[in-house]
Design an enzyme around this catalytic site. Sequence first.
Site, mmCIF file in Angstrom:
data_model
loop_
_atom_site.group_PDB
_atom_site.id
_atom_site.type_symbol
_atom_site.label_atom_id
_atom_site.label_comp_id
_atom_site.label_asym_id
_atom_site.label_seq_id
_atom_site.Cartn_x
_atom_site.Cartn_y
_atom_site.Cartn_z
ATOM 1 N N SER A 121 37.892 21.269 34.803
ATOM 2 C CA SER A 121 39.182 20.996 35.336
ATOM 3 C C SER A 121 39.481 19.649 34.821
ATOM 4 O O SER A 121 38.446 18.649 34.866
ATOM 5 C CB SER A 121 39.460 21.368 36.583
ATOM 6 O OG SER A 121 40.487 20.661 37.170
ATOM 7 N N TYR A 145 37.290 19.540 45.327
ATOM 8 C CA TYR A 145 37.389 20.488 44.079
ATOM 9 C C TYR A 145 36.857 19.711 42.882
ATOM 10 O O TYR A 145 35.861 20.139 42.175
ATOM 11 C CB TYR A 145 38.706 20.947 44.016
ATOM 12 C CG TYR A 145 38.943 21.832 42.824
ATOM 13 C CD1 TYR A 145 38.626 23.153 42.510
ATOM 14 C CD2 TYR A 145 39.750 21.271 41.760
ATOM 15 C CE1 TYR A 145 38.833 23.943 41.311
ATOM 16 C CE2 TYR A 145 40.110 21.863 40.456
ATOM 17 C CZ TYR A 145 39.639 23.150 40.282
ATOM 18 O OH TYR A 145 39.821 23.707 39.031
HETATM 19 N N1 LIG Z 1 44.844 27.907 36.564
HETATM 20 C C1 LIG Z 1 44.818 26.443 36.461
HETATM 21 O O1 LIG Z 1 45.742 25.685 35.998
HETATM 22 C C2 LIG Z 1 43.335 25.601 36.217
HETATM 23 C C3 LIG Z 1 43.297 24.532 35.831
HETATM 24 C C4 LIG Z 1 42.101 23.798 35.907
HETATM 25 C C5 LIG Z 1 40.936 24.591 35.719
HETATM 26 N N2 LIG Z 1 41.076 25.944 36.224
HETATM 27 C C6 LIG Z 1 39.719 26.800 36.155
HETATM 28 O O2 LIG Z 1 39.891 28.309 35.562
HETATM 29 C C7 LIG Z 1 39.105 28.985 36.236
HETATM 30 C C8 LIG Z 1 39.977 30.164 36.527
HETATM 31 O O3 LIG Z 1 41.258 29.843 37.179
HETATM 32 P P1 LIG Z 1 42.652 30.870 37.662
HETATM 33 O O4 LIG Z 1 43.633 29.852 37.862
HETATM 34 O O5 LIG Z 1 42.424 31.944 36.694
HETATM 35 O O6 LIG Z 1 42.125 31.249 39.070
HETATM 36 P P2 LIG Z 1 42.104 32.402 39.979
HETATM 37 O O7 LIG Z 1 42.043 32.201 41.283
HETATM 38 O O8 LIG Z 1 43.460 33.320 39.692
HETATM 39 O O9 LIG Z 1 40.649 33.082 39.383
HETATM 40 C C9 LIG Z 1 39.597 32.921 39.916
HETATM 41 C C10 LIG Z 1 38.960 34.237 39.898
HETATM 42 O O10 LIG Z 1 37.520 34.164 40.382
HETATM 43 C C11 LIG Z 1 37.337 35.105 41.444
HETATM 44 N N3 LIG Z 1 36.333 34.587 42.478
HETATM 45 C C12 LIG Z 1 36.467 33.416 43.263
HETATM 46 N N4 LIG Z 1 35.344 33.094 43.910
HETATM 47 C C13 LIG Z 1 34.370 34.175 43.475
HETATM 48 C C14 LIG Z 1 33.160 34.271 43.826
HETATM 49 N N5 LIG Z 1 32.365 33.903 44.898
HETATM 50 N N6 LIG Z 1 32.550 35.493 43.099
HETATM 51 C C15 LIG Z 1 33.254 36.297 42.205
HETATM 52 N N7 LIG Z 1 34.503 35.817 41.829
HETATM 53 C C16 LIG Z 1 35.083 34.751 42.582
HETATM 54 C C17 LIG Z 1 38.586 35.415 42.121
HETATM 55 O O11 LIG Z 1 38.610 36.620 42.811
HETATM 56 C C18 LIG Z 1 39.587 35.332 40.927
HETATM 57 O O12 LIG Z 1 39.746 36.366 40.390
HETATM 58 C C19 LIG Z 1 38.601 28.388 37.439
HETATM 59 O O13 LIG Z 1 37.188 28.127 37.298
HETATM 60 C C20 LIG Z 1 39.549 27.041 37.739
HETATM 61 O O14 LIG Z 1 38.892 26.131 38.570
HETATM 62 C C21 LIG Z 1 42.357 26.545 36.283
#
Ligand SMILES: NC(=O)c1ccc[n+]([C@@H]2O[C@H](COP(=O)([O-])OP(=O)(O)OC[C@H]3O[C@@H](n4cnc5c(N)ncnc54)[C@H](O)[C@@H]3O)[C@@H](O)[C@H]2O)c1
Length: 311
Positions: A121, A145
């Site tokens: 991120s 985070y």
């Molecule tokens: N959305 C953004 O703008 C953004 C920006 C920077 C980084 N990210 C990174 O991208 C990735 C996906 O993010 P997202 O926006 O799709 O979030 P999201 O919350 O929609 O997806 C995360 C998924 O991980 C699952 N999860 C959480 N804890 C878990 C665990 N202990 N075991 C198994 N599954 C687990 C959740 O159920 C969910 O389906 C993450 O790693 C996040 O840090 C996202």
Amino acid sequence: MTHLDGKRVFVTGGAGFIGSHLCKKLSASTRKLTVYDDLSSGKVENVKHLPNVRFVRGDILDLKKLQSQEKTDLIFHLAAQVVVPYSMENPIFDFETNARGTLNVLEKARKDDARLVFASSAAVYGNPTVFPTSEDYGFHPFSCYGLSKVVGEEYCEMYSKQYGLDITIMRFANVYGSGCHGVINDFFDKIHRNPEKLEIIGTGLQSRDFVHVSDVVKALILSTKGEIAIGKTYNLGYGKTIKIIDLAKLIIKLLNLTGKTVITTTGVSWQGDVNTIWFDIGKAKKELDWTPKVSLEDILKEMIHERRLDQ
Ligand SMILES: NC(=O)c1ccc[n+]([C@@H]2O[C@H](COP(=O)([O-])OP(=O)(O)OC[C@H]3O[C@@H](n4cnc5c(N)ncnc54)[C@H](O)[C@@H]3O)[C@@H](O)[C@H]2O)c1
């Protein structure tokens, strides 16, 4: 034919926002796709209709269960605790999921000798002072985070150096599109509740780099092609930034509410919030032959259409 044909692919967090878009794309090109997700924020409905997908409800903190899954060739590790304010209130939970959870997923990769792509991120940069910010800016996390993502990245580096694993780190800016969470949804919800007022949390002067989920998915898949991305880190953003107050004005304009919706600000933001995210995406463009195609205005139009706010 794609480079993923016949490969066994494993996606942690595949039932979440970005993960489910990735799985949709992957399910068309691979016949062995496992989604491993504890459904803490994801939904099984996001993936269960996809062809060739095997869904496993599992926690990345459950190392035994993770290790007992079928051998895989490629892991996309997206499972995480993703909410910055929550990480400030629950630093230990955030650390467990994002740092130890990543270590567990790396152990699975080591056992299987699988290639791994890690979702990191912009939060690892904290509050950058150099714009657009490139990959070599260094770690300056400003939230728990951000710090837990730094730890995840460092373990990736270690596993890459010491165990020779093929790992790519992808740092996302603000990813948007169908099913997303975050500021744009928050604005739409607020306007839906009361079209006369839109309250911004903070000063409105924070600015963000919004990238469409389809562009992120393309880059994730491209990063697994050939050898070029192995051992590398890439920024994935649109390469532009917009102040949140200007985003609010743009949304109001696109909803034909100019002059009708008054914008206010709370002046105080949440702990861990950063001022500016603006990515230098030159490295991903050059090395992955990738260019983000969907502009912010297109993202907003798509979301307005999806929410039927244009009717
Ligand atoms: N959305 C953004 O703008 C953004 C920006 C920077 C980084 N990210 C990174 O991208 C990735 C996906 O993010 P997202 O926006 O799709 O979030 P999201 O919350 O929609 O997806 C995360 C998924 O991980 C699952 N999860 C959480 N804890 C878990 C665990 N202990 N075991 C198994 N599954 C687990 C959740 O159920 C969910 O389906 C993450 O790693 C996040 O840090 C996202």
